[in-house]
Scaffold this motif. Structure first.
Motif, mmCIF file in Angstrom:
data_model
loop_
_atom_site.group_PDB
_atom_site.id
_atom_site.type_symbol
_atom_site.label_atom_id
_atom_site.label_comp_id
_atom_site.label_asym_id
_atom_site.label_seq_id
_atom_site.Cartn_x
_atom_site.Cartn_y
_atom_site.Cartn_z
ATOM 1 N N ARG A 46 0.826 -1.213 0.000
ATOM 2 C CA ARG A 46 0.000 0.000 0.000
ATOM 3 C C ARG A 46 0.865 1.269 0.000
ATOM 4 O O ARG A 46 0.447 2.302 -0.530
ATOM 5 C CB ARG A 46 -0.998 -0.040 1.165
ATOM 6 C CG ARG A 46 -2.199 -0.886 0.772
ATOM 7 C CD ARG A 46 -3.056 -1.422 1.858
ATOM 8 N NE ARG A 46 -4.182 -2.144 1.236
ATOM 9 C CZ ARG A 46 -4.076 -3.368 0.668
ATOM 10 N NH1 ARG A 46 -2.923 -4.017 0.665
ATOM 11 N NH2 ARG A 46 -5.125 -3.935 0.086
ATOM 12 N N ARG A 50 0.241 3.942 -2.902
ATOM 13 C CA ARG A 50 -0.011 5.376 -2.649
ATOM 14 C C ARG A 50 1.020 6.250 -3.373
ATOM 15 O O ARG A 50 0.696 7.321 -3.863
ATOM 16 C CB ARG A 50 -0.028 5.648 -1.146
ATOM 17 C CG ARG A 50 -1.340 5.183 -0.510
ATOM 18 C CD ARG A 50 -1.537 5.721 0.882
ATOM 19 N NE ARG A 50 -1.352 4.735 1.930
ATOM 20 C CZ ARG A 50 -2.217 3.788 2.289
ATOM 21 N NH1 ARG A 50 -3.370 3.667 1.653
ATOM 22 N NH2 ARG A 50 -1.968 2.954 3.281
ATOM 23 N N ARG A 54 -0.044 8.849 -6.241
ATOM 24 C CA ARG A 54 0.316 10.272 -6.153
ATOM 25 C C ARG A 54 0.754 10.788 -7.526
ATOM 26 O O ARG A 54 0.465 11.914 -7.895
ATOM 27 C CB ARG A 54 1.434 10.453 -5.117
ATOM 28 C CG ARG A 54 1.609 11.922 -4.701
ATOM 29 C CD ARG A 54 2.804 12.123 -3.772
ATOM 30 N NE ARG A 54 2.834 11.172 -2.679
ATOM 31 C CZ ARG A 54 3.942 10.684 -2.134
ATOM 32 N NH1 ARG A 54 5.128 11.035 -2.581
ATOM 33 N NH2 ARG A 54 3.880 9.835 -1.134
ATOM 34 N N PRO A 60 -3.588 10.436 -0.738
ATOM 35 C CA PRO A 60 -3.614 9.136 -0.035
ATOM 36 C C PRO A 60 -5.023 8.785 0.429
ATOM 37 O O PRO A 60 -5.687 9.628 1.046
ATOM 38 C CB PRO A 60 -2.702 9.357 1.174
ATOM 39 C CG PRO A 60 -1.954 10.620 0.901
ATOM 40 C CD PRO A 60 -2.769 11.433 -0.047
#
Ligand SMILES: CC(C)(COP(=O)(O)OP(=O)(O)OC[C@H]1O[C@@H](n2cnc3c(N)ncnc32)[C@H](O)[C@@H]1OP(=O)(O)O)[C@@H](O)C(=O)NCCC(=O)NCCS
Length: 213
Positions: A46, A50, A54, A60
């Protein structure tokens, strides 16, 4: 490794090892009772996701599995995650351009005895024997398994249906590509072309279905 086998426009983030991070409460609840290794892979992948999100401009957000285990991505995003010992990776892409993405990673080791028979068709096993004679350095049986896992991760978000191992016939090519034929009635794609790569310790496979097709 995955970056090199996914098309431009798909954002990829990989980790060799783990990253310490705080999960969102919804995510933490998913692995609250899990063993430490499961918590580490769930968290680290994860972190990868994230970072990749981005780059698509996504802030997030919690990435919680659905009832089938598939990740629920933010609106307008498709993607896939994978982890195995020593390696975690996530790939995400804009849903306006891509219908689905699937990635998988496996250790660069032959499958345990008996597994190949359970995950392959007789003709695939024949092809693997020929590939093994020509390129003995690649564990083709494990690569076939990984390819089918990547195909499933492409398939599932488009269908919400299970796909059995004998329902995809995969041709692996030494040039780093593969072709999967879907042996089911009315599939969302009849064939899927993807790529594979072999590193020192891991095999990775990936495929992405563009929106236009
Ligand atoms: C779901 C499955 C493909 C995961 O692959 P795996 O090699 O065991 O594990 P990986 O680490 O590579 O991938 C795990 C990630 O896959 C994702 N995943 C799980 N279920 C999924 C699904 N139904 N669809 C898409 N992605 C899924 C999740 O992100 C999961 O990570 P997370 O739990 O930390 O969020 C596999 O466990 C499975 O159920 N296989 C049987 C079905 C199949 O492969 N058929 C072959 C058809 S040819």
């Amino acid at each position: 490794m995955l970056r090199s086998i996914l098309p431009e426009g798909v954002e990829v983030e990989e980790l060799h090892g783990d990253s310490v991070a705080v999960l969102f409460p919804q995510e933490a609840a998913v692995v609250a009772d899990a063993v430490a290794e499961r918590r580490r892979e769930f968290t680290s992948v994860r972190v990868c996701a994230r970072k990749a999100l981005r780059r698509l401009g996504c802030p997030p957000v919690p990435l919680v599995p659905d009832a089938a285990g598939a990740p629920v991505w933010p609106q307008g995003v498709v993607g896939s995650m994978t982890h195995c010992r020593g390696y975690r990776a996530a790939a995400v892409a804009p849903a306006g351009r891509w219908q689905s993405v699937g990635v998988d990673a496996e250790p660069r080791l032959p499958l345990p005895a008996g597994v190949l028979e359970a995950i392959s068709l007789p003709e695939e096993r024949e092809w693997l024997r020929a590939l093994g004679r020509a390129h003995a350095e690649i564990p083709w049986d494990r690569l076939l398994f990984s390819t089918k896992e990547a195909v499933y991760k492409v398939w599932f978000p488009l269908t919400a249906r299970r796909l059995e191992f004998e329902q995809a016939r995969v041709t692996l090519r030494p040039d780093g590509s593969f072709l999967a034929e879907l042996l089911v009635p009315r599939p969302p794609f009849r064939t899927l072309v993807g790529r594979w790569s072999a590193g020192d310790e891991h095999l990775v496979t990936a495929a992405a279905v563009p929106r236009a097709t």
